[in-house]
Design an enzyme around this catalytic site. Structure first.
Site, PDB file in Angstrom:
ATOM      1  N   LYS A 236      20.337  18.891  -4.216  1.00  0.00           N
ATOM      2  CA  LYS A 236      19.036  18.917  -4.202  1.00  0.00           C
ATOM      3  C   LYS A 236      18.823  20.571  -4.371  1.00  0.00           C
ATOM      4  O   LYS A 236      19.784  21.510  -4.169  1.00  0.00           O
ATOM      5  CB  LYS A 236      18.215  18.956  -3.096  1.00  0.00           C
ATOM      6  CG  LYS A 236      18.461  17.240  -2.694  1.00  0.00           C
ATOM      7  CD  LYS A 236      17.162  16.534  -2.823  1.00  0.00           C
ATOM      8  CE  LYS A 236      17.132  14.856  -2.376  1.00  0.00           C
ATOM      9  NZ  LYS A 236      16.630  14.156  -3.305  1.00  0.00           N
TER      10      LYS A 236
ATOM     11  N   ARG B 238       0.121  -3.909   6.277  1.00  0.00           N
ATOM     12  CA  ARG B 238      -0.629  -4.223   7.760  1.00  0.00           C
ATOM     13  C   ARG B 238      -2.266  -3.845   7.441  1.00  0.00           C
ATOM     14  O   ARG B 238      -3.096  -4.525   7.931  1.00  0.00           O
ATOM     15  CB  ARG B 238      -0.057  -3.191   8.503  1.00  0.00           C
ATOM     16  CG  ARG B 238      -0.601  -3.170   9.796  1.00  0.00           C
ATOM     17  CD  ARG B 238       0.113  -2.408  10.758  1.00  0.00           C
ATOM     18  NE  ARG B 238       1.435  -2.750  11.376  1.00  0.00           N
ATOM     19  CZ  ARG B 238       1.329  -3.370  12.342  1.00  0.00           C
ATOM     20  NH1 ARG B 238       0.301  -3.607  13.054  1.00  0.00           N
ATOM     21  NH2 ARG B 238       2.724  -3.982  12.738  1.00  0.00           N
TER      22      ARG B 238
ATOM     23  N   ASP C 145      19.835  -1.067  -6.859  1.00  0.00           N
ATOM     24  CA  ASP C 145      20.234   0.686  -6.918  1.00  0.00           C
ATOM     25  C   ASP C 145      19.338   0.688  -8.444  1.00  0.00           C
ATOM     26  O   ASP C 145      19.779   0.401  -9.447  1.00  0.00           O
ATOM     27  CB  ASP C 145      21.639   0.367  -6.987  1.00  0.00           C
ATOM     28  CG  ASP C 145      22.226   1.904  -7.070  1.00  0.00           C
ATOM     29  OD1 ASP C 145      21.459   2.704  -8.045  1.00  0.00           O
ATOM     30  OD2 ASP C 145      22.997   2.240  -6.566  1.00  0.00           O
ATOM     31  N   HIS C 146      18.398   1.662  -8.401  1.00  0.00           N
ATOM     32  CA  HIS C 146      17.763   1.892  -9.383  1.00  0.00           C
ATOM     33  C   HIS C 146      18.491   2.564 -10.595  1.00  0.00           C
ATOM     34  O   HIS C 146      18.246   2.551 -11.690  1.00  0.00           O
ATOM     35  CB  HIS C 146      16.315   2.479  -9.122  1.00  0.00           C
ATOM     36  CG  HIS C 146      16.518   3.904  -8.913  1.00  0.00           C
ATOM     37  ND1 HIS C 146      16.739   4.863  -7.925  1.00  0.00           N
ATOM     38  CD2 HIS C 146      16.139   5.063  -9.816  1.00  0.00           C
ATOM     39  CE1 HIS C 146      16.656   6.077  -7.939  1.00  0.00           C
ATOM     40  NE2 HIS C 146      16.159   6.172  -9.148  1.00  0.00           N
TER      41      HIS C 146
ATOM     42  N   HIS D 284      23.984   5.658  -5.894  1.00  0.00           N
ATOM     43  CA  HIS D 284      24.006   5.836  -7.285  1.00  0.00           C
ATOM     44  C   HIS D 284      25.194   6.251  -7.963  1.00  0.00           C
ATOM     45  O   HIS D 284      25.637   5.914  -8.887  1.00  0.00           O
ATOM     46  CB  HIS D 284      22.869   6.864  -7.385  1.00  0.00           C
ATOM     47  CG  HIS D 284      21.599   6.403  -6.896  1.00  0.00           C
ATOM     48  ND1 HIS D 284      21.246   5.070  -6.815  1.00  0.00           N
ATOM     49  CD2 HIS D 284      20.809   7.274  -6.225  1.00  0.00           C
ATOM     50  CE1 HIS D 284      19.885   5.140  -6.195  1.00  0.00           C
ATOM     51  NE2 HIS D 284      19.585   6.609  -5.742  1.00  0.00           N
TER      52      HIS D 284
ATOM     53  N   ASP E  13       0.631  -8.996   9.573  1.00  0.00           N
ATOM     54  CA  ASP E  13       1.399  -8.407  10.517  1.00  0.00           C
ATOM     55  C   ASP E  13       3.070  -9.227  10.339  1.00  0.00           C
ATOM     56  O   ASP E  13       2.940 -10.336  10.682  1.00  0.00           O
ATOM     57  CB  ASP E  13       1.046  -8.566  11.819  1.00  0.00           C
ATOM     58  CG  ASP E  13       2.010  -8.234  13.048  1.00  0.00           C
ATOM     59  OD1 ASP E  13       2.745  -7.579  12.776  1.00  0.00           O
ATOM     60  OD2 ASP E  13       1.553  -8.276  14.141  1.00  0.00           O
TER      61      ASP E  13
ATOM     62  N   THR F  99       0.852  -1.155   0.034  1.00  0.00           N
ATOM     63  CA  THR F  99      -0.021   0.177  -0.167  1.00  0.00           C
ATOM     64  C   THR F  99       0.779   1.156   0.087  1.00  0.00           C
ATOM     65  O   THR F  99       0.378   2.476   0.092  1.00  0.00           O
ATOM     66  CB  THR F  99      -0.997   0.038   1.284  1.00  0.00           C
ATOM     67  OG1 THR F  99      -0.219  -0.232   2.323  1.00  0.00           O
ATOM     68  CG2 THR F  99      -1.981  -0.989   1.139  1.00  0.00           C
ATOM     69  N   GLY F 100       2.335   1.030  -0.176  1.00  0.00           N
ATOM     70  CA  GLY F 100       3.087   2.354  -0.082  1.00  0.00           C
ATOM     71  C   GLY F 100       3.284   2.941  -1.415  1.00  0.00           C
ATOM     72  O   GLY F 100       2.792   2.580  -2.327  1.00  0.00           O
TER      73      GLY F 100
ATOM     74  N   ASP G  76      22.488   9.515   0.657  1.00  0.00           N
ATOM     75  CA  ASP G  76      21.303   9.046  -0.010  1.00  0.00           C
ATOM     76  C   ASP G  76      21.673   8.838  -1.473  1.00  0.00           C
ATOM     77  O   ASP G  76      21.008   8.134  -2.055  1.00  0.00           O
ATOM     78  CB  ASP G  76      20.478  10.427   0.163  1.00  0.00           C
ATOM     79  CG  ASP G  76      19.167  10.325  -0.758  1.00  0.00           C
ATOM     80  OD1 ASP G  76      18.408   8.983  -0.494  1.00  0.00           O
ATOM     81  OD2 ASP G  76      18.704  11.119  -1.335  1.00  0.00           O
TER      82      ASP G  76
HETATM   83  C1  BG6 Z   1      16.571   8.119  -4.545  1.00  0.00           C
HETATM   84  C2  BG6 Z   1      16.954   9.114  -3.544  1.00  0.00           C
HETATM   85  O1  BG6 Z   1      17.519   6.980  -4.499  1.00  0.00           O
HETATM   86  O2  BG6 Z   1      16.815   8.649  -6.103  1.00  0.00           O
HETATM   87  C3  BG6 Z   1      16.250  10.409  -3.887  1.00  0.00           C
HETATM   88  O3  BG6 Z   1      16.585   8.784  -2.369  1.00  0.00           O
HETATM   89  C4  BG6 Z   1      16.488  11.146  -5.251  1.00  0.00           C
HETATM   90  O4  BG6 Z   1      16.625  11.494  -2.888  1.00  0.00           O
HETATM   91  C5  BG6 Z   1      16.205   9.724  -6.293  1.00  0.00           C
HETATM   92  O5  BG6 Z   1      15.524  12.045  -5.517  1.00  0.00           O
HETATM   93  C6  BG6 Z   1      16.653  10.354  -7.590  1.00  0.00           C
HETATM   94  O6  BG6 Z   1      16.398   9.165  -8.728  1.00  0.00           O
HETATM   95  P1  BG6 Z   1      15.909   9.827 -10.069  1.00  0.00           P
HETATM   96  O7  BG6 Z   1      15.799   8.421 -10.818  1.00  0.00           O
HETATM   97  O8  BG6 Z   1      14.773  10.369 -10.088  1.00  0.00           O
HETATM   98  O9  BG6 Z   1      17.152  10.547 -10.764  1.00  0.00           O
END
Ligand code: BG6
Length: 514
Positions: A354, A55, A190-191, A253, A98, A23-24, A248
């Site tokens: 940022k 939950r 790690d996207h 990344h 849970d 649900t997130g 972060d």
């Molecule tokens: C996330 C960070 O891993 O990557 C965020 O926690 C950040 O703070 C985000 O905004 C950036 O990802 P992207 O794909 O939008 O460049």
């Protein structure tokens, strides 16, 4: 509905996807849309099921409606007909759970076996934890104790960052997970590694005679990696104020991108061989231990109130859930060295922040200049050659060379050959999460981070964080909407370089070939 079938890349034996945290925000924005895109492209086939777990009580119908709403809002494919939706939605189930109670996991096991029989899935299970990391341990133990890891198929755990807060906490977390799952069953996301252009770095490097022979300290002057964001901390102040840009973005990344740029060619295109080379880069990073080394090579900034795109914005300390006296950095910049034979002496300048003026991720490879004492170099101020890799939001590459100014008597001008991948495939380029979920389901761990990579990255980051400590020493304020502290420009100026403008902005002298 057009479900495209590409048999080579279909998930042949099928799998059940367990989404913890269903649900997130992550599930809503990324995971459900990614699963739908994979389905539409025929990659999932019909032998799959998704079990949403959280939950909160939700009925089956409510859950399927949530999934549909998330796809309508965030997916690159539209759902066109109701009957098409029905054939997809029947793969989705919901169970309130849970996660601290093993009995719920026992019930889940029963429910899963039933679903597996229904869809003909031979026990392959992928557990996706879209949860806070402090819950990873309990979930893993309860998966085991609830019997979900018994049986014949494969079992894989997919987890999100942050993987720890520092090396000791990451080790603790890893210890918990490795009590239940083997390293090869753990897929750490790690996207950035799922992004098309990050994956393209290997191809550009290793498939081009133009680049690979020059990819070293004899020909490259410096490399610049920028991950700029216009957003502030949004509603994540609570998390971010503990993390900061170093943990972060840089620990994961940024260092991951650096390893892709700097690694040696792997002996085979096999996940472990590639990751062996990446971890060697992380181990070769020069570590900054003393106050003086950090002071000379690292820039720590925090945004103050400012104006971005004509809009007045508050300073970081005024953001929700942020300590009004916070010394957390929202900007991290550094001069980094990879101390090995290939890169000895080549500075890598990295920066992330940022509330910078544009959202962009770019890598610039600046080649060494031609000798200035001979031939054209004597008469002209020659610009260096550049290879620019645009990672997002625009995807593409451009190469900047020097050419004769047409019609002039010996004039020289920079020319940029620009390849915009986004123009070619439109906005329909697959999302990082689509690739990563599919790779995890196929058992390809190339673009996931291995434990030794994570540990080495923390070792580098922890030393810097330790030197900064709780004090505001070296913390530079920069107005929201600016390019960050001037100290980040000075890092390059000290070495006779400058940051190249991102997105090809301000390059009025350059002729662009499109
Ligand atoms: C996330 C960070 O891993 O990557 C965020 O926690 C950040 O703070 C985000 O905004 C950036 O990802 P992207 O794909 O939008 O460049």
């Amino acid at each position: 509905m057009t479900v495209m079938h590409n048999h080579e890349s279909v998930l042949a034996d099928g799998a059940v996807f367990f989404i913890f945290g269903a649900t997130g925000d992550l599930a809503r924005r990324k995971l459900f849309p990614a699963i739908y895109s994979l389905y539409r492209e025929g990659k999932l086939g019909e032998r799959f099921a998704v079990i949403g777990l959280a939950r909160r009580p939700r009925t089956q119908e409510q859950f399927r409606e949530d999934v549909r709403a998330s796809i309508d809002e965030f997916c690159r494919y539209d759902v066109q007909k109701d009957e098409d939706w029905g054939s997809f939605a029947k793969h989705f189930e919901y169970k309130p759970l849970d996660i601290n109670n093993v009995d719920g996991f026992r019930e889940l096991k029963e429910q899963t076996e039933h679903i597996e029989r229904e869809f003909g899935i031979p026990g392959n299970r992928l557990f996706y934890l879209a949860l806070a990391p402090d819950l990873f341990g309990s979930v893993s133990y309860n998966l085991r104790d609830g019997g979900l890891l018994d049986g014949t198929g494969w079992h894989r755990l997919v987890i999100e960052k942050p993987f720890g807060y520092d090396l000791p906490s990451a080790q603790k977390l890893n210890h918990e997970l490795s009590g239940v799952f083997k390293e090869e069953e753990i897929y750490r996301i790690d996207h950035y590694l799922g992004k098309e252009m990050v994956q393209n770095i290997e191809v550009l490097r290793f498939a081009n005679a133009f680049f690979e022979p020059l990819w070293n300290n004899k020909h490259i002057a410096n490399i610049q990696i920028s991950l700029a964001e216009t957003v502030g901390v949004e509603e994540r102040g609570g998390y971010y104020d503990q993390a900061g840009a170093l943990r972060d973005m840089a620990q994961n990344h940024m260092l991951q991108m650096l390893t892709m740029i700097a690694m040696e060619p792997p002996s085979r295109l096999h996940p472990e061989d590639i990751r062996d080379e990446k971890v060697k880069v992380l181990r070769s990073l020069r570590q900054y231990r003393s106050m003086d080394e950090v002071h000379r090579n690292v820039v720590r900034g925090q945004y103050s109130a400012g104006v971005l795109n004509g809009k007045s914005l508050p300073g970081y300390r005024e953001e929700e859930k942020v300590n009004p006296a916070s010394v957390t950095e929202t900007y991290f910049g550094a001069r980094v060295f990879v101390d090995n034979f290939r890169w000895a002496g080549v500075p890598f300048y990295i920066r992330t922040g940022k509330r910078l003026p544009v959202k962009t991720t770019e890598v610039v490879v600046e080649f060494k200049s031609m000798p200035t004492n001979v031939y054209l170099g004597q008469k002209h101020n020659l610009e260096p050659n550049l290879l620019v890799i645009r990672v997002n939001p625009m995807e593409g590459i451009y190469v900047r060379i020097n050419g004769k100014k047409p019609g002039s008597e010996g004039g020289i001008q920079p020319l940029a050959m620009d390849f915009c991948q986004s123009n070619m495939v439109g906005i329909n380029t697959p999302e990082a999460y689509e690739r990563l979920i599919f790779d995890a389901a196929r058992g390809d761990s190339t673009y996931f981070t291995r434990w030794d990579e994570v540990a080495s990255a923390w070792s580098f980051v922890d030393l810097i964080a330790e030197v900064w400590g709780e004090s505001d020493k070296d913390l530079q304020l920069y107005p929201a909407g600016s390019w960050g502290p001037k100290q980040a420009d000075e890092l390059l100026e000290q070495d006779g370089f400058h940051w190249w403008p991102v997105n090809g902005q301000d390059e009025s002298e350059v002729v662009w070939a499109k």
